[in-house]
Scaffold this active site. Structure first.
Site, short mmCIF file in Angstrom:
data_model
loop_
_atom_site.label_atom_id
_atom_site.label_comp_id
_atom_site.label_asym_id
_atom_site.label_seq_id
_atom_site.Cartn_x
_atom_site.Cartn_y
_atom_site.Cartn_z
N PRO A 126 0.79 -1.24 0.00
CA PRO A 126 0.00 0.00 0.00
C PRO A 126 0.82 1.28 0.00
CG PRO A 126 0.00 -0.99 2.17
CD PRO A 126 0.70 -1.96 1.26
N ARG A 127 2.11 1.17 0.02
CA ARG A 127 2.94 2.37 -0.04
C ARG A 127 3.79 2.32 -1.32
NH1 ARG A 127 8.08 0.82 1.40
NH2 ARG A 127 8.17 -1.16 2.48
N LEU A 128 4.20 3.47 -1.77
CA LEU A 128 5.02 3.52 -2.97
C LEU A 128 6.48 3.25 -2.64
CD1 LEU A 128 3.60 6.63 -4.80
CD2 LEU A 128 3.37 4.25 -5.46
#
Length: 138
Positions: A7-9
């Protein structure tokens, strides 16, 4: 092909963007705003659909378009090769890098041009895109 499923880049997300043409931060924000994935213009463009349309996309059966580009990423670090690539700090007098459409970079250097002794040794990235690995390497 989405190379990142968390869910994070990742800092290398421009690799995925360079291959797919999908702006990942914008897409994440649009999903967080409740916009259905099939209605996000970059996603529709990726599948060769009209970005202004709002028709559904069956993501389970729709084939991905063939990959047109290869993207290389290089991490720019401050390390001392004479000491086994030990991270090092110090002053950077200048960085002269000119981005182009197929080669871009970003750098995190303090206002005084320094790399803090307690910071990660990585202070930049360079990305290059081409039709294949060799073209992107050049």
């Amino acid at each position: 092909y989405f190379l990142e499923l968390n869910p994070r880049l990742q800092v290398e997300h421009p690799v995925t963007e360079g291959i797919t043409g999908v702006n990942l931060p914008a897409t994440q924000l649009q999903i967080a705003m409740g916009i259905p994935l099939a209605n996000i213009p970059d996603i529709r463009r990726f599948f060769g659909l009209d970005p202004q349309d709002t028709g559904s996309i069956d993501f389970m059966t729709t084939d991905y378009p063939p990959i047109q580009y290869h993207v290389l990423a290089a991490r720019i670090t401050a390390e001392n090769p004479d000491e086994g690539l030990k991270p090092t700090s110090g002053k950077i007098n200048s960085i002269r890098f000119m981005s182009s459409g197929d080669c871009w970079g970003y750098f995190s250097v303090g206002l005084n041009g320094g790399i803090h002794e307690f910071a990660d040794s990585q202070f930049g990235h360079v990305f290059a895109r081409g039709k294949n690995r060799e073209e992107s390497r050049k």
